[in-house]
Design an enzyme around this catalytic site. Sequence first.
Site, mmCIF file in Angstrom:
data_model
loop_
_atom_site.group_PDB
_atom_site.id
_atom_site.type_symbol
_atom_site.label_atom_id
_atom_site.label_comp_id
_atom_site.label_asym_id
_atom_site.label_seq_id
_atom_site.Cartn_x
_atom_site.Cartn_y
_atom_site.Cartn_z
ATOM 1 N N LYS A 148 -0.144 11.274 -18.191
ATOM 2 C CA LYS A 148 -1.574 10.963 -18.306
ATOM 3 C C LYS A 148 -1.764 9.659 -19.069
ATOM 4 O O LYS A 148 -1.203 9.481 -20.146
ATOM 5 C CB LYS A 148 -2.314 12.105 -19.023
ATOM 6 N N HIS A 169 3.109 20.656 -23.652
ATOM 7 C CA HIS A 169 1.940 19.768 -23.651
ATOM 8 C C HIS A 169 1.324 19.562 -25.045
ATOM 9 O O HIS A 169 1.082 18.435 -25.466
ATOM 10 C CB HIS A 169 0.864 20.312 -22.710
ATOM 11 N N ASP A 214 3.274 28.661 -22.109
ATOM 12 C CA ASP A 214 2.837 27.810 -21.003
ATOM 13 C C ASP A 214 2.389 26.431 -21.488
ATOM 14 O O ASP A 214 2.582 25.443 -20.792
ATOM 15 C CB ASP A 214 1.671 28.536 -20.291
ATOM 16 N N LYS A 238 -7.243 29.745 -21.192
ATOM 17 C CA LYS A 238 -7.856 29.817 -19.860
ATOM 18 C C LYS A 238 -9.247 30.422 -20.018
ATOM 19 O O LYS A 238 -9.496 31.187 -20.958
ATOM 20 C CB LYS A 238 -7.046 30.737 -18.952
ATOM 21 N N GLU A 257 -9.248 25.170 -20.594
ATOM 22 C CA GLU A 257 -9.447 25.208 -19.144
ATOM 23 C C GLU A 257 -10.559 26.183 -18.831
ATOM 24 O O GLU A 257 -10.667 27.227 -19.479
ATOM 25 C CB GLU A 257 -8.170 25.669 -18.451
ATOM 26 N N ASP A 288 7.409 16.529 -18.555
ATOM 27 C CA ASP A 288 6.202 17.160 -19.069
ATOM 28 C C ASP A 288 5.055 16.342 -18.504
ATOM 29 O O ASP A 288 4.847 15.190 -18.908
ATOM 30 C CB ASP A 288 6.186 17.109 -20.597
ATOM 31 N N HIS A 289 4.296 16.922 -17.582
ATOM 32 C CA HIS A 289 3.335 16.080 -16.857
ATOM 33 C C HIS A 289 2.226 15.527 -17.756
ATOM 34 O O HIS A 289 1.545 14.588 -17.385
ATOM 35 C CB HIS A 289 2.778 16.808 -15.624
ATOM 36 N N LYS A 318 9.118 22.138 -16.134
ATOM 37 C CA LYS A 318 8.903 23.193 -17.120
ATOM 38 C C LYS A 318 8.728 24.522 -16.397
ATOM 39 O O LYS A 318 8.443 24.486 -15.207
ATOM 40 C CB LYS A 318 7.714 22.862 -18.005
HETATM 41 C C1 BG6 Z 1 0.643 23.498 -16.608
HETATM 42 C C2 BG6 Z 1 0.423 24.947 -16.933
HETATM 43 O O1 BG6 Z 1 1.840 23.041 -17.148
HETATM 44 O O2 BG6 Z 1 -0.421 22.733 -17.119
HETATM 45 C C3 BG6 Z 1 -0.905 25.421 -16.365
HETATM 46 O O3 BG6 Z 1 1.466 25.730 -16.402
HETATM 47 C C4 BG6 Z 1 -2.027 24.535 -16.821
HETATM 48 O O4 BG6 Z 1 -1.167 26.776 -16.716
HETATM 49 C C5 BG6 Z 1 -1.687 23.070 -16.576
HETATM 50 O O5 BG6 Z 1 -3.174 24.890 -16.081
HETATM 51 C C6 BG6 Z 1 -2.707 22.165 -17.226
HETATM 52 O O6 BG6 Z 1 -2.488 20.867 -16.785
HETATM 53 P P1 BG6 Z 1 -3.682 19.840 -16.680
HETATM 54 O O7 BG6 Z 1 -3.018 18.562 -16.290
HETATM 55 O O8 BG6 Z 1 -4.622 20.368 -15.643
HETATM 56 O O9 BG6 Z 1 -4.294 19.822 -18.039
#
Ligand code: BG6
Length: 507
Positions: A198, A256, A251, A356, A232, A193-194, A164
């Site tokens: 999870k 996500h 973002d 954030k 976050e 999409d990481h 992404k």
């Molecule tokens: C990323 C964003 O894809 O995901 C970041 O670009 C964000 O801004 C992050 O901090 C959050 O990922 P996780 O796994 O820490 O929730």
Amino acid sequence: MSKNGQSKPNNQPAGPCVMVIFGASGDLTRRKLIPALYNLAAANLLPSRFAIVGFAFDPLTTESFRKQLNDEVQSFETAALDPKLWQSILERTFYIQGDFKDPAAFQQLKEKVEQADLDYHTEGNRFFYLAVAPGFFSEIVKQLGQAGLVQQQNGHWSRVIIEKPFGHDLDSARQLNADIKKVLDESQIYRIDHYLGKETVQNIMVFRFGNSIFEPIWNRSFIDHVQITAAESVGVEHRGAYYERAGALRDMVPNHLFQLVTLTAMEPPVSFEADAVRQKQAEVLHAIQPSSPEDVLQNMVRGQYGAGAEGTQPALGYRAEPNVAPDSATETFVALKLSLDNWRWAGVPFYLRTGKRLGKRVTEIAIQFRRTPFVLFRNTPIKELQPNRLLIQIQPNEGISLSFGAKVPGPVMNLGVVKMDFDYARYFGSAPSTGYERLLYDCMIGDATLFQRADTLEAAWKILQPVLDVWSALPPRNFPNYAAGSWGPPEAEALLARDGREWREPD
Ligand code: BG6
């Protein structure tokens, strides 16, 4: 069976292949990809016939690349390394220095990959991980095509993982899809999409469809609303330059947060096969009502953090962060109210918020059920009944908890809210993970279930395009509008208060 008809091995190492990492000298490679490959090897899921070829512009050699990985691995490993296993990965790791636009460099890459095929008997199977800035995605895919690196012949497979952000808006996402589809078949494209790596996100489907007691009440007859929070506590850190162009909406939301929405709201698929699942996810996005400019003004809130605190430490405002304009109009917080116009969810708002520098790091889905009628309790000291709430906690605590009312022991009728808690780590123990293991493994075995399809991404951008349009036409006048360490601007509270609801304060 996965899409290409390959049987999904059950805890078996993936088949032989070469992995090529574009942007190999960057952060993602050393922080996530290499540690994830090590963890796969430790779990005996990495093929024995395997090699890694890193490709980047930085002037490194195979020797200096290996040294760099070796020097840094201890900072990013998720469990103590077995030196022999780690060495065996390093020995199969190579580096090609080159420009992503230079056809000659791609010829060199091709030779290296073909040599690896011979040396490691990887049978011409390969996957390419694009861990690069989004501006390079189309170019790299084009060069791969021209170099003849992505043809699938004689039973060999070739796949491309794209990081992404996938596009900046609807038009650019469409353009990117069109560009890469000139070279690749959709079945070769793995848009990562990481969040889908999870465990607790993957568990949403199992929880909903592997238990008989939740699905019958998972609809508008029983559910009052859904709240999804991805908060976050950190600021933009060293990513000001990227974030200035992206902002919180791009973002986090089309990727996500929409994954969490679709997994929560989707109908049961007929199988876990990639297209069956992704089809049901796409249908959720298609059911989200398009926003008029008035809807955007009413239902979409943006914010930017000013100076405040992180815990007991003072924290800078966004505009004072490195590489951020002193009068920046970029949002670092969004809260949205979405309406799904389908049989299951009509009338059940989905409230989303992400940002954030919020009160704490927490990602969770709160399903709030309807209140019971009060009549029975009218003549008791009880003033109000709390609705049941099911909480799916994604991070940092992973688990599921159900809250319900119970009588407080004693001679008078008093009600307390109690919880039934399932804690992932306490119950199953927690396996060391970067979150990328499953995704890399799935790509190697050709299972695209946890990757995004072209149409789903475009549908996501289509929902958000009116928001982008209105926000760019009407620059914010009140930024910064929340203090670092708070829970966002007052407008976010007002968004729910208007509907007689409030955000859940994370525990
Ligand atoms: C990323 C964003 O894809 O995901 C970041 O670009 C964000 O801004 C992050 O901090 C959050 O990922 P996780 O796994 O820490 O929730």
